[in-house]
Design an enzyme around this catalytic site. Structure first.
Site, PDB file in Angstrom:
ATOM      1  N   TYR A 155     -10.085  -0.984   2.385  1.00 25.31           N
ATOM      2  CA  TYR A 155      -9.593  -0.884   3.766  1.00 25.31           C
ATOM      3  C   TYR A 155      -9.334   0.569   4.146  1.00 25.31           C
ATOM      4  CZ  TYR A 155      -8.880  -5.485   5.863  1.00 25.31           C
ATOM      5  OH  TYR A 155      -9.079  -6.696   6.476  1.00 25.31           O
ATOM      6  N   ASP A 178       0.816  -1.221   0.000  1.00 26.08           N
ATOM      7  CA  ASP A 178       0.000   0.000   0.000  1.00 26.08           C
ATOM      8  C   ASP A 178       0.846   1.265   0.000  1.00 26.08           C
ATOM      9  OD1 ASP A 178      -2.405  -1.306  -0.106  1.00 26.08           O
ATOM     10  OD2 ASP A 178      -2.680  -1.368   2.057  1.00 26.08           O
TER      11      ASP A 178
END
Length: 695
Positions: free
Chosen positions: A394, A310
């Site tokens: 998320y 990420d």
């Protein structure tokens, strides 16, 4: 603007490590454009401050060197040709310092762009194989949202040097329907983003698309709102105890920290120090989350590649949320706006991107003495510096806590939506599918991990430091231990990088002591801080797997390297489609001496997630953290001067032996586990559209 109760001053000279301004972003963009590096199809993949050399910053602070130049790293991608540039611009002088044309076959690809993800629906809709696979499931492209994801690097034939994404589909029944509840599983498309074509469609299995909705705000799903929760109000009538100047310098109860923000790393904390009498003593030069990886454990033909970086692949800092008072942050809040570059090289501002506040944290110390009759309680308080980012499905919150007693803590908060699959069904004997949890009828949640790498450039009382690994040791019965009750600890000095990649061990309570090699405390011992790690699993993928090569940092809990200005990211500078072997694995192989040197400690922490039905359709916040505590850094408890609580509810020593309502920490740790000033998570504002979706 700061809260009305906060003191703000304006510095006369900006610090070399301050966050980039809108003017600097505009200047850097103009310099690369003037150099002929920007065409109509060029996009800015990353724009960020290139930290001035540490030696130069320290010399300038000490008054023995000049103010370092401000340099900006600019990474450029041509959407049509795929040509990539990694450019360094001196915005002080207005010149290009260096321009490296990146060879994708060697270094992989630059981070993924939102502009590329915008192209994916049209690319897959033009693929006969994709349309036919959907038709086999009685679906059309108009019914399916596409979820493009980073491809990783698996040596797949024909992908070397090509800029790839992998694409899942999810059925969306109406515009406000959360598609996550309807995975179109057993199907994935491989997409060349530069050529704008589908290179392969893998149609492994035709699985029923789950029907139940996951619209967690719908009263039919959530039920009527409960009416039993009474309001909690957090107030500081005299205002907060901290100040923040216009250059990002935060001062609170002896602590000084320079707060900055980066599109890749998110929050960056510089020059962290704490007062000891009249002296301001250094603890951390620079702290950040340098990388994170989310490896999935489902080996199916359509899912084996799911491993997301990420930070390096998506630049999670650029998806920082715009926070809201009363939802994300409670109490006397000071917000900092975040200024980033968009993909055209223009500055954009995210309002309230960083939240800063102080909160009560229960009992700091307490004793009721039977001999003297003296009873006393003092309350702990902590300073909170945080941000939230949404990376697809998320949501991650990163919280840095500073405590009155010199403790530093970093906590990651994980919420949002699990990345779902279609549950393939139980085995013939009723055994559950081993790689996913059934969380809703027909919906599976694959097992996965969230592993973060904190880069901690520790300067405990200056740059020369040493690191000792400390284990508890059980001693056998002997002449000196006749009753077998003795135990002690064993200290092992880490002397070089080659043997400074270490694993936590809860059985011996393993910790790591980072100590000054030049300064001792009043007892003649080195001043130090201790890293307390949570003893959670490191990377669970096979040692010789592609993800273990790419995310080598996640195979150990602790790495110690010798400081180098250009060693910032745990998995290396370029992550997207890189084959691995860069970053900590390469630096460890140098085997440089680290005893008494300027060292950097890298700590892997995180969660191993075997999902549960209670995590669906939206996940209650889960936590991962680590702690740094002073160990002989002070000569005694540094909080003896914390005053008694002035609350009228706090009993005096003559009343019930000092155990009044607040004296026992009744208000110390509210139901969210973060103290009564803890933050909410249910109404965060998001900055911009999130195009890529993953776990």
């Amino acid at each position: 603007m700061p809260h009305a109760g906060l003191t703000t001053t304006r510095p006369t000279t900006r610090h070399p490590l301050s966050t980039l301004t809108a003017e600097e972003i505009t200047a850097a963009s103009a310099v690369v454009s003037a150099a002929g590096l920007v065409a109509a199809t060029t996009r800015f993949a990353y724009v960020g401050l290139l930290d001035a050399p540490k030696a130069d910053v320290l010399a300038w602070e000490a008054g023995t060197g000049d103010l370092p130049a401000r340099q900006v790293r600019v990474q450029l991608l041509d959407l049509e040709s795929g040509v990539q540039h990694d450019v360094v611009v001196d915005v002080t002088a207005g010149v290009v310092v260096s321009d490296e044309v990146l060879q994708s076959a060697e270094v992989g690809q630059l981070p993924i762009l939102d502009a590329e993800f915008d192209l994916v629906p049209q690319i897959v809709a033009a693929s006969p194989e994709w349309v036919a696979a959907l038709a086999k499931r009685d679906l059309t492209p108009e019914q399916v949202v596409t979820v493009p994801l980073s491809a990783g690097e698996f040596g797949i034939e024909g992908e070397a040097g090509r800029r790839m994404a992998r694409v899942f589909g999810f059925r969306q029944d109406f515009p406000t329907d959360h598609p996550w509840a309807h995975p179109v599983d057993g199907l994935v498309a491989y997409v060349d983003l530069t050529r704008r074509q589908v290179t392969r469609v893998i149609d492994h299995a035709t699985m029923p698309v789950p029907e139940p909705h996951g619209n967690y705000l719908d009263p039919e799903v959530a039920g009527p709102p409960r009416t039993t929760l009474k309001p909690i109000e957090i107030t500081q009538p005299q205002g907060p105890s901290f100040t923040v100047d216009d250059d990002g310098l935060m001062t609170w109860e002896g602590w000084q920290v320079r707060v900055a923000f980066d599109a890749r790393e998110g929050l960056v904390l510089h020059r962290m120090s704490i007062a000891d009498g009249d002296e301001q003593r250094s603890v951390v030069y620079r702290a950040s989350i340098s990388e994170m990886v989310v490896p999935y454990g489902d080996p199916s033909p359509t899912r084996f590649w799911q491993n997301y970086f990420d930070t390096g692949e998506y630049l999670f800092g650029r998806y920082v949320n715009s926070l809201e008072l009363g939802c994300d942050c409670l109490g006397e809040i000071h917000y900092l706006d975040v200024t980033l570059a968009d993909e055209s090289g223009n500055p954009r501002v995210v309002k309230n991107g960083i939240c800063m506040h102080e909160e009560d944290y229960g009992v700091l110390w307490k004793h009721s003495d039977g001999f003297t009759g003296v009873a006393a309680t003092r309350r702990q308080r902590r300073m909170v510096i945080s941000f939230f980012t949404t990376v697809g499905n998320y949501d991650y919150g990163f919280y840095w806590y500073l405590y009155l007693d010199g403790t530093i803590e970093c906590e990651a908060k994980l919420t949002g939506i699990l990345f779902p699959s279609a549950y393939p069904g139980d085995g013939p004997d009723g055994e559950p599918y081993p790689y996913a949890t059934l969380v809703s009828p027909g919906v599976g949640a694959p097992v996965h991990q969230h592993l973060f790498s904190a880069r901690l450039d520790l300067d405990i009382d200056g740059t020369p430091n040493a690191v000792d690994e400390v284990d508890g040791v059980r001693l056998p019965i002997s002449e000196t231990n006749p009753h077998g009750n003795a135990f002690t600890n064993r200290r092992t000095r880490l002397t070089s990088e080659g043997h400074a990649a270490r694993e936590a061990d809860g059985a011996v309570g393993r910790t790591w002591h980072i100590s000054s090699t030049e300064r001792t405390n009043g007892l003649g011992r080195p001043t130090a801080y201790v890293l307390f790690a949570e003893h959670t699993p490191t990377l669970l993928a096979a040692d010789d797997s592609p993800i273990a090569r790419r995310a080598a940092f996640a195979t150990k809990h602790v790495w110690v390297t010798r400081f180098a200005d250009d060693e910032r990211y745990a998995a290396g500078t370029h992550i997207n489609q890189h084959a691995g072997g860069d970053g900590l694995a390469a630096w460890r192989a140098k085997d440089r001496p680290i005893d008494g040197e300027d060292v950097v400690l890298w700590h892997t922490f995180g969660l191993t997630h075997f999902p549960r039905p209670e995590d669906w359709p939206i996940m209650p916040t889960d936590y991962a953290r680590f702690t740094l505590k002073p160990y002989g850094f002070f000569d005694r408890n540094p909080t003896l001067d914390v005053p008694d609580n002035a609350s009228a509810h706090c009993a005096t020593p003559a009343q019930h032996n000092g155990t009044g309502h607040n004296g026992t920490g009744h208000n110390g740790t509210g139901p969210n586990g973060t103290g009564p000033n803890g933050t909410g998570h249910d109404c965060a504002g998001h900055n911009g559209t999130q195009h890529h979706q993953h776990g």
